[in-house]
Structures are given as C-alpha cells and as structure tokens.
Design an enzyme around this catalytic site. Structure first.
Site, PDB file in Angstrom:
ATOM      1  N   GLU A   1      10.285  -4.573   5.182  1.00 28.15           N
ATOM      2  CA  GLU A   1      10.509  -5.740   4.119  1.00 28.15           C
ATOM      3  C   GLU A   1      10.434  -6.166   2.962  1.00 28.15           C
ATOM      4  O   GLU A   1      10.832  -6.957   2.217  1.00 28.15           O
ATOM      5  CB  GLU A   1       9.360  -6.651   5.436  1.00 28.15           C
ATOM      6  CG  GLU A   1       9.671  -6.883   6.474  1.00 28.15           C
ATOM      7  CD  GLU A   1       9.501  -6.556   7.887  1.00 28.15           C
ATOM      8  OE1 GLU A   1       9.245  -5.237   6.699  1.00 28.15           O
ATOM      9  OE2 GLU A   1       8.974  -6.276   8.263  1.00 28.15           O
TER      10      GLU A   1
ATOM     11  N   HIS B   1      -5.463 -33.307  16.881  1.00 28.60           N
ATOM     12  CA  HIS B   1      -4.013 -33.911  17.132  1.00 28.60           C
ATOM     13  C   HIS B   1      -3.245 -33.617  17.682  1.00 28.60           C
ATOM     14  O   HIS B   1      -1.767 -34.160  18.285  1.00 28.60           O
ATOM     15  CB  HIS B   1      -3.477 -35.343  16.053  1.00 28.60           C
ATOM     16  CG  HIS B   1      -4.556 -36.105  15.734  1.00 28.60           C
ATOM     17  ND1 HIS B   1      -4.979 -37.180  15.884  1.00 28.60           N
ATOM     18  CD2 HIS B   1      -5.699 -35.875  14.368  1.00 28.60           C
ATOM     19  CE1 HIS B   1      -6.052 -38.073  15.089  1.00 28.60           C
ATOM     20  NE2 HIS B   1      -6.301 -37.336  14.819  1.00 28.60           N
TER      21      HIS B   1
ATOM     22  N   LYS C   1       0.792  -0.903   0.013  1.00 29.03           N
ATOM     23  CA  LYS C   1       0.025   0.114  -0.080  1.00 29.03           C
ATOM     24  C   LYS C   1       0.794   1.196  -0.281  1.00 29.03           C
ATOM     25  O   LYS C   1       1.166   1.997  -1.160  1.00 29.03           O
ATOM     26  CB  LYS C   1      -0.925  -0.004   0.941  1.00 29.03           C
ATOM     27  CG  LYS C   1      -1.934   0.905   1.362  1.00 29.03           C
ATOM     28  CD  LYS C   1      -2.818   1.327   2.251  1.00 29.03           C
ATOM     29  CE  LYS C   1      -3.305   2.692   2.837  1.00 29.03           C
ATOM     30  NZ  LYS C   1      -4.533   2.622   3.614  1.00 29.03           N
TER      31      LYS C   1
ATOM     32  N   GLU D   1      -5.099  -7.017  15.008  1.00 33.13           N
ATOM     33  CA  GLU D   1      -4.754  -5.358  14.451  1.00 33.13           C
ATOM     34  C   GLU D   1      -6.283  -4.652  14.575  1.00 33.13           C
ATOM     35  O   GLU D   1      -5.398  -3.550  14.945  1.00 33.13           O
ATOM     36  CB  GLU D   1      -4.031  -5.488  13.236  1.00 33.13           C
ATOM     37  CG  GLU D   1      -3.063  -4.495  12.475  1.00 33.13           C
ATOM     38  CD  GLU D   1      -2.014  -4.551  10.959  1.00 33.13           C
ATOM     39  OE1 GLU D   1      -2.592  -4.242  10.385  1.00 33.13           O
ATOM     40  OE2 GLU D   1      -0.733  -5.128  10.949  1.00 33.13           O
TER      41      GLU D   1
ATOM     42  N   LYS E   1       9.446  -0.775  14.046  1.00 29.57           N
ATOM     43  CA  LYS E   1      10.255  -0.231  13.341  1.00 29.57           C
ATOM     44  C   LYS E   1      10.789   1.101  13.709  1.00 29.57           C
ATOM     45  O   LYS E   1      12.091   0.571  12.874  1.00 29.57           O
ATOM     46  CB  LYS E   1       8.638   0.448  12.116  1.00 29.57           C
ATOM     47  CG  LYS E   1       7.780  -0.952  11.847  1.00 29.57           C
ATOM     48  CD  LYS E   1       7.143  -0.111  10.213  1.00 29.57           C
ATOM     49  CE  LYS E   1       5.891  -0.809  10.619  1.00 29.57           C
ATOM     50  NZ  LYS E   1       5.087  -0.161   9.615  1.00 29.57           N
TER      51      LYS E   1
ATOM     52  N   GLY F   1      -4.591  -2.225   5.034  1.00 33.57           N
ATOM     53  CA  GLY F   1      -4.420  -2.909   4.580  1.00 33.57           C
ATOM     54  C   GLY F   1      -4.888  -4.507   4.405  1.00 33.57           C
ATOM     55  O   GLY F   1      -5.154  -5.387   3.579  1.00 33.57           O
ATOM     56  N   ARG F   2      -5.440  -4.915   5.700  1.00 30.54           N
ATOM     57  CA  ARG F   2      -6.443  -5.870   6.080  1.00 30.54           C
ATOM     58  C   ARG F   2      -7.081  -6.221   5.444  1.00 30.54           C
ATOM     59  O   ARG F   2      -7.938  -6.908   5.403  1.00 30.54           O
ATOM     60  CB  ARG F   2      -5.945  -6.112   7.749  1.00 30.54           C
ATOM     61  CG  ARG F   2      -6.563  -4.632   8.942  1.00 30.54           C
ATOM     62  CD  ARG F   2      -6.245  -5.176  10.024  1.00 30.54           C
ATOM     63  NE  ARG F   2      -7.127  -4.049  10.993  1.00 30.54           N
ATOM     64  CZ  ARG F   2      -6.038  -2.662  10.258  1.00 30.54           C
ATOM     65  NH1 ARG F   2      -4.808  -2.139  10.173  1.00 30.54           N
ATOM     66  NH2 ARG F   2      -6.804  -1.942  11.924  1.00 30.54           N
TER      67      ARG F   2
HETATM   68  O1  F6P Z   1       3.049  -2.989   9.909  1.00 30.86           O
HETATM   69  C1  F6P Z   1       1.655  -3.156   9.101  1.00 30.86           C
HETATM   70  C2  F6P Z   1       1.273  -2.750   8.100  1.00 30.86           C
HETATM   71  O2  F6P Z   1       1.155  -1.425   7.944  1.00 30.86           O
HETATM   72  C3  F6P Z   1      -0.207  -3.414   7.596  1.00 30.86           C
HETATM   73  O3  F6P Z   1      -1.316  -3.320   7.951  1.00 30.86           O
HETATM   74  C4  F6P Z   1      -0.295  -3.556   7.042  1.00 30.86           C
HETATM   75  O4  F6P Z   1      -1.010  -4.546   5.950  1.00 30.86           O
HETATM   76  C5  F6P Z   1       1.694  -4.097   6.316  1.00 30.86           C
HETATM   77  O5  F6P Z   1       2.409  -3.268   7.097  1.00 30.86           O
HETATM   78  C6  F6P Z   1       1.646  -3.905   4.558  1.00 30.86           C
HETATM   79  O6  F6P Z   1       2.047  -2.446   4.438  1.00 30.86           O
HETATM   80  P1  F6P Z   1       2.053  -1.554   3.014  1.00 30.86           P
HETATM   81  O7  F6P Z   1       1.051  -2.331   2.302  1.00 30.86           O
HETATM   82  O8  F6P Z   1       2.023  -0.945   2.954  1.00 30.86           O
HETATM   83  O9  F6P Z   1       3.623  -2.790   2.655  1.00 30.86           O
END
Ligand code: F6P
Length: 550
Positions: free
Chosen positions: A210, A378, A204, A347, A517, A261-262
């Site tokens: 990452e 199990h 987003k 979240e 972060k 995002g979610r």
């Molecule tokens: O760190 C949490 C978060 O902001 C989530 O809410 C989001 O889904 C995810 O990181 C990834 O963010 P982005 O889509 O901006 O890479």
C-alpha cells in the site's frame, strides 16, 4: 511457567467462583469507605482509578502472585536489557531505548541502559534539526506535510498530531495517507501544490504494498503537476535505506529492526510529529514515555500502574470471559487513540500459541474499540448500559483543556470553560451510571404513566431498568501535553507487554498479517489478466472475481 499451570491461576479460579462471579461494585463501595484510595494509583502524568472494577484487595493479591509465578519482572527486565525476546523474528525489543536519555550506559538502570544510545541520539538530533528547517516555512516554503505509511508507520503520528493540536505549528497542515484505496490519497492531492508539499514515505521495510503504491502515485502526481526536485520534496523514514535510495530519496532517517512497527512513533517514524510540534516538544514526548518506563521498571508490582492494568485485562479476559474492552477518551484530540490501540493491543496479543508453539487453552487479546466521549454516549453506550453482557470500559478524562482562549472574548471563553466542565461531568456520569444502574422500582417511580399509550407502567419500567454493576477504569490526566501523552502511550505499551507476558505469548511478531498479503499477490493478476483459469479457487472467490471482471 505457563499461566494456567500456576498455583495463582487455580487460586484466581476459586476466588472468581467464590467472590468474582457475584461481585457487586455497589456493595463493595458500601462495605469499604477506603476503596477509592486503596484501589487508585499514581503513575507519571496519569492517575488511575481502578476502584470501579470487579476486584478487591484479595483479587489483586492473587493477580500479583500470578505475575510473580509467570516471571513478569524477569521478562520485563529481559526486554529492557535487549534480550532477543521476539524469538520468531530473532530480534530484541527495544523501543524503550528510543526514549532513554542521552548518555545512558549499561551500568546504569535498565531503562536507561542501551548499547544503541549513541546511534539513537545521533538520528534523533539529525531528525529534529531537519524538522526545524521544515518548520521554518518562510525558508522551506512547505505548507503541507503528507505522511504516506500504514499500520505502525501511520497510526502513531496520525493519533499524536491531532492529540497535540494546541502545540502544532499553525502554518502547517498534516495529512495521513495509508489506504491503497485511491479514495484516501485523491482528496489529499486535490488540496496540494507540489512546491508547498513535503511527502514523508514511512515504512519500516520499504516494501509494504500500500505504501509503495501510494508513494509512487504521489511522485507521479508531483511530476505531472510540474513539481521539481523530488529529492527535496520526498523524504523517507525506514530501516531499509537502500530501498529508499532506489526510490530516488536522498534524505532518509533510519531506525532499527529492534523497533516494532506499532512501537515506532518514538523513532524516525515520529518525523511528522517532530515537524508538527517541534524539537523541544518532541523531546518532551520522549521524556514522558521515559518517565513511564522508569515507573514500570522501578515501582513494585503492587502499585505499578501498567502492570496492574495488564493484570486486570487478564482477570476480565480469562476469568470473567470479557471478549472486548471499550476505550472512551473524553478529549476530542484522542479520537484516533482507539484505532492506535487496536494495532498496539490486537496485533501484539492476538495470538493462539505460546512461545513454544503450543496451542493455548485460554483466551488472549480482547477486542479493543471505542470513540471519543461524548460521541460514543449517543451511539453505542446504550449497549454498554443495557446490553446482555458487561463490557469493561476505560474512561480517559483530561482535567484542563489545551485549546487556549487567546483572541476570544470573555463570553466565548466562559462558554468554553463551561463546555469543559460538561465534558468531565459526562465522563463521570457514565462511569457512575454503569456502576449504579437503576432498579425496576426506581424506574417504576419515574415512569410517567403517559410515556407510552401501549404499555402498562410495569412493562415500561422494565425497559427503563439498568442492571448496573458494570465495571470501568478511569485514567485521569491533568492536561494533554507532549509529556503526558508520551507517558500515556508508554503506559499502554507496558500494559500490553504485561498481559502478553502472563499469557506466555510473543507480543512482538505479527505473522497473522502475512497470509492475506500472499493470497493478494496471487489474486491480483486474476482480476485483470485477459485469460484466467480460476478452477483452483473456492467457489465464492471465483464467483466474486467473475462478477468484478464482468
Ligand atoms: O502488515 C502489518 C505490518 O507489518 C505492521 O506490523 C506494520 O506496522 C505495518 O505492516 C507497516 O509496515 P512497514 O512499516 O514495513 O511499511
């Protein structure tokens, strides 16, 4: 009004003390032959049996009073109308606009009304048309799709693609890389050839550490392996089109800041899903979610399934003191659903202040966890049956399979059918066992005197006693299709909205992820710099850094 200051909250407290604490499911069924029919509900594509929960009609009545006093319906309508209910980020929350049909206007029903309808359908049409060109693998040459994203830019597609395996293009393989840990991407890259690979950089913000690290690494690998034409093999899904262009990506599908995002799998973030199942099925996924939106908006709260499930969550969390809920999907395709729900629920509702910033005196999000049935049986079901506390369990049963038996002989088809029946019987048996339990007398009658040479049968029987009376919900789907899965996911979204609305929190921000972060940025150079002075750090962090540098 804040939930704990309502009349209904006080009434629920009294009701819990009088009838809730000692509620017995077995007695409730014995007392009321109509319990199943009065406590099970129909929503689009999903039948919800709430009757094995610690509640009765009186509990429901108080919970519905609570919803009214907390203004649940007004809060819901404000979300659908595009009010900036995510106040800490000053944003509307309009993921529902992503599945509203084309041509919805403000005058029509709230679930259909969106000022963004044209824009949404413009991007959707473009994305689906592009997905079809990738699916034409003879022309595109693409065999592998690698989604690089994390959190909401990963978990939705990563959950949906295997769930809809029966609908997935047989010539394409899907890979999901999220972790900055190189152990995630390296086994994927090992199986790829640049000319056959499409990388989707899903973010987003297009700034997530990452995702950016993995995207740059993927591009470096692509070039090192002789790949040509980055623009053809890398595509972005983001709200930050500018940053994607700076990365060198020319094909970008955008979305908007009002998509959390979610809640974003319905947007361009769903591109891997669209490539996997094709345009028509993707539209079915949206249609299923839209049907659930309508149900949430149109159905009176007393039979509104997402609202009832959200209220049930409040009942267990705040009155029974349940700290977690276990989700048990009896469908292997839903193996990533618990992980998806962990982000969606925790979240969203893992908050400790209300919308005015006041510290809350009551609990919010439970821990959500689980594994597909029958595997969980199990492993940790021992604790669900005989552990010291009751944990509400949510069974998801899917009546008919979608794996198909084309090409299989009659014997194999017959075996698969029997396994499907076994699967369903297992799910039913677990919820029944949780409720029924087994008395010491029954265990004594069963305990074979030879079972243990060390214990007498009375002691052995106590080990074999099940307290029972443990609550569960069963969600029943006919088949796991794009439509029913869309409805199921939207059901969870609205359920989370409901409990968040009752708790008076902002379910749409996620400030809790920021501190780590920021600290990571500070620690990163300390791990590699030639000279470091960690005197300002706590002893543990400094000590661990010293060991890692040694
Ligand atoms: O760190 C949490 C978060 O902001 C989530 O809410 C989001 O889904 C995810 O990181 C990834 O963010 P982005 O889509 O901006 O890479």
């Amino acid at each position: 009004m804040r939930c704990d200051r309502t009349t209904a909250w006080a009434a629920l407290r009294g009701h819990f003390e009088a009838h809730g604490r000692d509620f017995d499911l077995r007695e409730a069924f014995a007392r009321d032959a109509g319990r199943f029919s009065s406590l099970s509900f129909e929503a689009p594509e999903v039948f919800a049996d709430l009757s094995k929960n610690h509640l009765d009609i009186a509990t429901l009545r108080f919970l519905l009073d609570l919803a009214r006093e907390c203004g649940l319906e007004a809060q819901r309508d404000a979300m659908f109308a595009g009010a900036a209910i995510n106040t800490t980020e000053d944003r509307a929350v309009l993921h529902t606009a992503l599945r509203a049909p084309r041509g919805g206007s403000r005058k029509e029903h709230a679930a259909k009304a969106s000022p963004f309808n044209d824009e949404v359908h413009g991007v959707l049409d473009a994305m689906l048309a592009w997905a079809e060109t990738v699916r034409d693998s003879a022309a595109s040459g693409i065999r592998h799709i690698v989604n690089i994203g994390i959190g909401g830019s990963d978990l939705g597609p990563q959950m949906v693609v295997p769930a809809l395996d029966a609908f997935v293009h047989p010539g394409l393989q899907f890979h999901f890389v999220s972790n900055v840990d190189g152990h995630d991407i390296t086994p994927v890259l090992r199986r790829l050839k640049p000319a056959e690979t499409l990388f989707i950089v899903a973010s987003k913000t297009f700034t997530t550490q990452e995702t950016m690290a993995n995207a740059h690494l993927a591009r470096a690998w692509f070039e090192a392996e002789g790949g040509t034409d980055v623009a053809r093999h890398f595509v972005a899904t983001t709200t930050n089109v500018q940053a994607a262009a700076e990365f060198g990506i020319t094909t970008t599908f955008g979305f908007w800041d009002w998509v959390g995002g979610r809640f974003s799998l319905w947007s361009a973030i769903g591109l891997p899903i669209a490539i996997a199942i094709g345009a028509d099925h993707f539209r079915e996924l949206l249609a299923g979610a839209y049907a659930m939106d309508r149900h949430f908006v149109d159905t009176p709260l007393a039979s509104n399934v997402p609202a009832l499930l959200g209220l049930l969550d409040v009942w267990y969390r705040n009155f029974h003191g349940a700290t977690s809920r276990s989700v048990a999907p009896y469908h292997q395709g839903l193996r990533r659903l618990p992980a998806y729900l962990q982000q969606l629920e925790m979240e969203s509702n893992g908050k400790r202040v209300d919308r005015d910033g006041e510290l809350l005196p009551y609990a919010t999000s439970p821990v959500v966890w689980g594994e597909p049935g029958t595997n969980g049986q199990h492993a940790y079901f021992q604790m669900l049956h005989q552990g010291t506390g009751a944990i509400p369990v949510e069974f998801i049963l899917v009546r008919r399979p979608t794996f198909g038996s084309a090409g299989l002989n009659a014997d194999l088809t017959d075996r698969l059918e029997r396994q499907q029946t076994m699967l369903l019987a297992n799910g039913l048996a677990q919820s029944q066992a949780l409720m029924r339990g087994k008395t010491t007398e029954q265990a004594l009658a069963d305990a074979a005197p030879t079972a243990s040479t060390q214990l007498d049968s009375a002691i052995l029987a106590r080990h074999r006693t099940f307290p029972g009376n443990r609550p569960s919900t069963t969600l029943l789907l006919d088949r796991l299709t794009p439509r029913s899965l869309g409805a199921l996911i939207a059901l969870y979204e609205h359920r989370v909205f409901t409990s968040g609305a009752i708790w008076g929190i902002n379910s749409f921000d996620q400030w809790g992820v920021e501190l780590g972060k920021a600290l990571c940025k500070d620690l990163l150079p300390r791990l590699t710099a030639v000279e470091v002075d960690n005197a300002d750090l706590d002893g543990s962090t400094a000590g661990l850094i010293a060991r890692l540098r040694a």
